[in-house]
Scaffold this motif. Structure first.
Motif, PDB file in Angstrom:
ATOM      1  N   LEU A 147      21.261   0.179  18.184  1.00  0.00           N
ATOM      2  CA  LEU A 147      19.997   0.795  17.985  1.00  0.00           C
ATOM      3  C   LEU A 147      19.342  -0.718  16.378  1.00  0.00           C
ATOM      4  O   LEU A 147      18.781  -1.148  16.311  1.00  0.00           O
ATOM      5  CB  LEU A 147      20.427   1.282  17.069  1.00  0.00           C
ATOM      6  N   THR A 148      20.376  -0.895  15.404  1.00  0.00           N
ATOM      7  CA  THR A 148      20.178  -2.432  14.946  1.00  0.00           C
ATOM      8  C   THR A 148      21.526  -2.888  14.524  1.00  0.00           C
ATOM      9  O   THR A 148      22.488  -2.887  15.139  1.00  0.00           O
ATOM     10  CB  THR A 148      19.599  -1.804  13.160  1.00  0.00           C
ATOM     11  N   ASP A 149      21.133  -4.649  14.174  1.00  0.00           N
ATOM     12  CA  ASP A 149      21.858  -5.755  14.201  1.00  0.00           C
ATOM     13  C   ASP A 149      22.465  -5.948  12.500  1.00  0.00           C
ATOM     14  O   ASP A 149      23.295  -6.896  12.117  1.00  0.00           O
ATOM     15  CB  ASP A 149      21.865  -7.013  15.004  1.00  0.00           C
ATOM     16  N   LYS A 150      21.913  -4.937  11.647  1.00  0.00           N
ATOM     17  CA  LYS A 150      21.762  -4.952  10.421  1.00  0.00           C
ATOM     18  C   LYS A 150      22.745  -3.807   9.495  1.00  0.00           C
ATOM     19  O   LYS A 150      23.330  -2.850  10.190  1.00  0.00           O
ATOM     20  CB  LYS A 150      20.931  -5.033   9.225  1.00  0.00           C
ATOM     21  N   GLN A 151      24.261  -3.647   8.853  1.00  0.00           N
ATOM     22  CA  GLN A 151      24.797  -3.589   8.376  1.00  0.00           C
ATOM     23  C   GLN A 151      24.115  -2.229   7.532  1.00  0.00           C
ATOM     24  O   GLN A 151      23.288  -2.491   6.351  1.00  0.00           O
ATOM     25  CB  GLN A 151      25.353  -4.269   7.211  1.00  0.00           C
ATOM     26  N   MET A 152      24.641  -0.897   7.890  1.00  0.00           N
ATOM     27  CA  MET A 152      23.903   0.389   6.965  1.00  0.00           C
ATOM     28  C   MET A 152      25.046   0.912   7.573  1.00  0.00           C
ATOM     29  O   MET A 152      25.865   1.317   8.011  1.00  0.00           O
ATOM     30  CB  MET A 152      22.869   0.226   7.758  1.00  0.00           C
ATOM     31  N   ILE A 153      24.449   2.936   6.643  1.00  0.00           N
ATOM     32  CA  ILE A 153      25.369   3.689   6.980  1.00  0.00           C
ATOM     33  C   ILE A 153      23.741   4.554   7.124  1.00  0.00           C
ATOM     34  O   ILE A 153      23.262   4.627   6.431  1.00  0.00           O
ATOM     35  CB  ILE A 153      26.015   4.260   5.939  1.00  0.00           C
ATOM     36  N   ILE A 154      23.893   5.258   9.019  1.00  0.00           N
ATOM     37  CA  ILE A 154      23.390   6.570   9.732  1.00  0.00           C
ATOM     38  C   ILE A 154      23.892   7.406   9.342  1.00  0.00           C
ATOM     39  O   ILE A 154      25.157   8.170   9.818  1.00  0.00           O
ATOM     40  CB  ILE A 154      22.998   5.941  10.783  1.00  0.00           C
ATOM     41  N   GLN A 155      23.281   8.265   8.722  1.00  0.00           N
ATOM     42  CA  GLN A 155      23.962   9.329   8.294  1.00  0.00           C
ATOM     43  C   GLN A 155      23.180  10.873   9.608  1.00  0.00           C
ATOM     44  O   GLN A 155      24.086  11.524   9.517  1.00  0.00           O
ATOM     45  CB  GLN A 155      23.226   9.364   6.227  1.00  0.00           C
ATOM     46  N   SER A 156      21.875  10.454   9.968  1.00  0.00           N
ATOM     47  CA  SER A 156      21.622  11.716  10.891  1.00  0.00           C
ATOM     48  C   SER A 156      20.974  10.630  11.494  1.00  0.00           C
ATOM     49  O   SER A 156      19.455   9.682  10.761  1.00  0.00           O
ATOM     50  CB  SER A 156      20.195  12.714   9.325  1.00  0.00           C
ATOM     51  N   ALA A 157      20.725  11.518  12.671  1.00  0.00           N
ATOM     52  CA  ALA A 157      19.508  10.719  13.686  1.00  0.00           C
ATOM     53  C   ALA A 157      18.445  12.144  14.355  1.00  0.00           C
ATOM     54  O   ALA A 157      20.350  12.661  14.760  1.00  0.00           O
ATOM     55  CB  ALA A 157      20.535   9.776  14.828  1.00  0.00           C
ATOM     56  N   THR A 158      17.623  12.295  14.511  1.00  0.00           N
ATOM     57  CA  THR A 158      16.871  13.345  14.816  1.00  0.00           C
ATOM     58  C   THR A 158      16.141  13.143  16.377  1.00  0.00           C
ATOM     59  O   THR A 158      14.997  12.394  15.728  1.00  0.00           O
ATOM     60  CB  THR A 158      16.613  14.460  13.934  1.00  0.00           C
ATOM     61  N   TYR A 159      15.699  13.892  17.313  1.00  0.00           N
ATOM     62  CA  TYR A 159      15.487  13.807  18.052  1.00  0.00           C
ATOM     63  C   TYR A 159      13.989  14.871  18.218  1.00  0.00           C
ATOM     64  O   TYR A 159      14.388  15.564  18.366  1.00  0.00           O
ATOM     65  CB  TYR A 159      16.191  13.774  19.680  1.00  0.00           C
ATOM     66  N   LEU A 160      13.120  14.271  17.940  1.00  0.00           N
ATOM     67  CA  LEU A 160      11.926  15.495  17.766  1.00  0.00           C
ATOM     68  C   LEU A 160      11.674  16.151  19.282  1.00  0.00           C
ATOM     69  O   LEU A 160      10.291  15.497  19.602  1.00  0.00           O
ATOM     70  CB  LEU A 160      10.320  14.429  17.118  1.00  0.00           C
ATOM     71  N   THR A 161      12.156  17.011  19.454  1.00  0.00           N
ATOM     72  CA  THR A 161      11.388  17.420  20.748  1.00  0.00           C
ATOM     73  C   THR A 161      10.317  18.385  21.194  1.00  0.00           C
ATOM     74  O   THR A 161       9.781  18.136  22.049  1.00  0.00           O
ATOM     75  CB  THR A 161      12.872  18.236  21.383  1.00  0.00           C
ATOM     76  N   THR A 162       9.827  19.120  19.983  1.00  0.00           N
ATOM     77  CA  THR A 162       8.439  19.333  20.392  1.00  0.00           C
ATOM     78  C   THR A 162       7.980  18.695  20.197  1.00  0.00           C
ATOM     79  O   THR A 162       6.935  18.946  21.070  1.00  0.00           O
ATOM     80  CB  THR A 162       8.639  20.773  18.877  1.00  0.00           C
ATOM     81  N   PHE A 163       7.574  18.173  19.249  1.00  0.00           N
ATOM     82  CA  PHE A 163       6.717  16.973  19.553  1.00  0.00           C
ATOM     83  C   PHE A 163       6.711  15.859  20.577  1.00  0.00           C
ATOM     84  O   PHE A 163       5.038  15.945  20.873  1.00  0.00           O
ATOM     85  CB  PHE A 163       6.820  15.831  18.123  1.00  0.00           C
ATOM     86  N   ALA A 164       7.663  15.733  20.873  1.00  0.00           N
ATOM     87  CA  ALA A 164       8.269  15.257  22.523  1.00  0.00           C
ATOM     88  C   ALA A 164       6.877  15.942  23.631  1.00  0.00           C
ATOM     89  O   ALA A 164       6.651  15.201  24.634  1.00  0.00           O
ATOM     90  CB  ALA A 164       9.062  14.620  23.233  1.00  0.00           C
ATOM     91  N   GLU A 165       6.941  17.151  23.941  1.00  0.00           N
ATOM     92  CA  GLU A 165       7.061  18.060  24.802  1.00  0.00           C
ATOM     93  C   GLU A 165       5.233  18.424  24.591  1.00  0.00           C
ATOM     94  O   GLU A 165       5.139  17.685  25.710  1.00  0.00           O
ATOM     95  CB  GLU A 165       7.808  19.721  24.704  1.00  0.00           C
ATOM     96  N   LYS A 166       4.924  18.037  23.408  1.00  0.00           N
ATOM     97  CA  LYS A 166       3.252  18.099  22.637  1.00  0.00           C
ATOM     98  C   LYS A 166       2.741  16.799  23.354  1.00  0.00           C
ATOM     99  O   LYS A 166       1.527  16.333  23.275  1.00  0.00           O
ATOM    100  CB  LYS A 166       3.199  18.597  22.009  1.00  0.00           C
ATOM    101  N   SER A 167       3.150  16.405  23.010  1.00  0.00           N
ATOM    102  CA  SER A 167       2.133  14.734  23.111  1.00  0.00           C
ATOM    103  C   SER A 167       3.175  13.736  23.793  1.00  0.00           C
ATOM    104  O   SER A 167       2.194  12.570  24.030  1.00  0.00           O
ATOM    105  CB  SER A 167       2.866  13.944  21.155  1.00  0.00           C
ATOM    106  N   LYS A 168       4.341  14.120  24.740  1.00  0.00           N
ATOM    107  CA  LYS A 168       4.697  13.275  25.934  1.00  0.00           C
ATOM    108  C   LYS A 168       5.340  11.444  25.419  1.00  0.00           C
ATOM    109  O   LYS A 168       5.519  10.883  25.882  1.00  0.00           O
ATOM    110  CB  LYS A 168       3.722  12.306  26.694  1.00  0.00           C
ATOM    111  N   LYS A 169       5.292  11.161  23.455  1.00  0.00           N
ATOM    112  CA  LYS A 169       6.098  10.535  23.577  1.00  0.00           C
ATOM    113  C   LYS A 169       7.649  10.666  22.335  1.00  0.00           C
ATOM    114  O   LYS A 169       7.131  11.614  21.646  1.00  0.00           O
ATOM    115  CB  LYS A 169       5.045   9.696  22.052  1.00  0.00           C
ATOM    116  N   GLN A 170       8.265   9.917  23.129  1.00  0.00           N
ATOM    117  CA  GLN A 170       9.659   9.875  22.504  1.00  0.00           C
ATOM    118  C   GLN A 170       9.861   9.775  21.096  1.00  0.00           C
ATOM    119  O   GLN A 170       9.932   8.533  21.592  1.00  0.00           O
ATOM    120  CB  GLN A 170      10.720  10.500  23.458  1.00  0.00           C
ATOM    121  N   ILE A 171      10.508   9.778  20.405  1.00  0.00           N
ATOM    122  CA  ILE A 171      10.676   9.212  18.786  1.00  0.00           C
ATOM    123  C   ILE A 171      11.913  10.304  18.053  1.00  0.00           C
ATOM    124  O   ILE A 171      12.455  11.374  18.395  1.00  0.00           O
ATOM    125  CB  ILE A 171       9.805   9.746  17.795  1.00  0.00           C
TER     126      ILE A 171
END
Length: 240
Positions: free
Chosen positions: A119-143
């Motif tokens: 995802l990244t080449d920088k040092q960081m701490i990822i605490q959560s990653a959420t897929y916007l499934t309802t938005f994707a179903e309506k907009s066809k854009k996956q974020i």
């Protein structure tokens, strides 16, 4: 059994003050502050990956990567200060469309490919990653939406939950990884309104520069149009 109340009171006071010291630790230290996180990488830590997860509706599986954790556990069969070590190979938790933990990175792999991409080449701490499934179903854009500690704001030479939490977006492939929150502003919360195709979020800034976030600090309101090719952050005022 006779209880020594003096010893009990002393133990409770030690717990109270140790907890208070942890709570009072500032999230921001401004002396010689720099934009980039200045951290010392612990070379003794061992990185491991959890088994991959798949966000239904996408074309990518995700490999969460973090540090191996070793805990000291008191042995029931021993006396005094003896203890044994227990190793945890789990670095994340997965709940349907969300990955949580304290992760070094996420690696994305197309379902038709054998290679992975970070995802990244920088040092960081990822605490959560959420897929916007309802938005994707309506907009066809996956974020994907991320909460991340990407700057050593309290200048203790490490990134963890005691640093400011920031908000990021990417596509479901991990591409276009973009920071939304301004530097030195702590993310309060976020939500998505599908009716307007927008992600709204609030931040707080340490206006009085006392190193903490409290009732005297300023709150800011933003939104991003998720359908835009480039995610431009717009500030708005919900009241005058």
């Amino acid at each position: 059994m006779k209880i020594n109340f003096n010893h009990l009171f002393l133990a409770l006071m030690l717990v109270f003050f140790s907890c208070k010291e942890e709570v009072d630790q500032p999230k921001v230290i401004y002396e010689e502050a720099t934009k980039e996180a200045i951290t010392k990488k612990d070379t003794t830590q061992i990185r491991v990956a959890d088994l991959p997860v798949f966000m239904d509706g996408t074309s990518y599986i995700i490999h969460p990567v973090g540090e191996l954790r070793v805990y000291d556990v008191k042995s029931k069969a021993s006396y005094g200060s003896s203890s044994t070590s227990r190793v945890s190979y789990a670095v994340s938790n997965y709940n349907r469309y969300e990955i949580t933990g304290y992760l070094d990175n996420l690696y994305f792999q197309h379902i038709d490919s054998a290679s992975t991409k970070p995802l990244t080449d920088k040092q960081m701490i990822i605490q959560s990653a959420t897929y916007l499934t309802t938005f994707a179903e309506k907009s066809k854009k996956q974020i994907m939406v991320y909460t991340v500690a990407d700057m050593d704001t309290n200048r203790d030479s490490k990134l963890d939950q005691n640093d400011i939490k920031a908000l990021f977006l990417s596509l479901s492939s991990g591409e276009n990884f973009t920071k939304l929150t301004p530097d030195y502003q702590e993310l309060i919360d976020w939500n998505v309104l599908e009716v307007k195709n927008r992600l709204y979020f609030r931040t707080i800034q340490d206006s009085n520069k006392n190193g903490d976030f409290d009732k005297d600090d300023a709150v800011f309101y933003f939104f991003v149009d998720l359908l835009d090719k480039e995610w431009k952050v717009n500030e708005y005022k919900p009241f005058n």
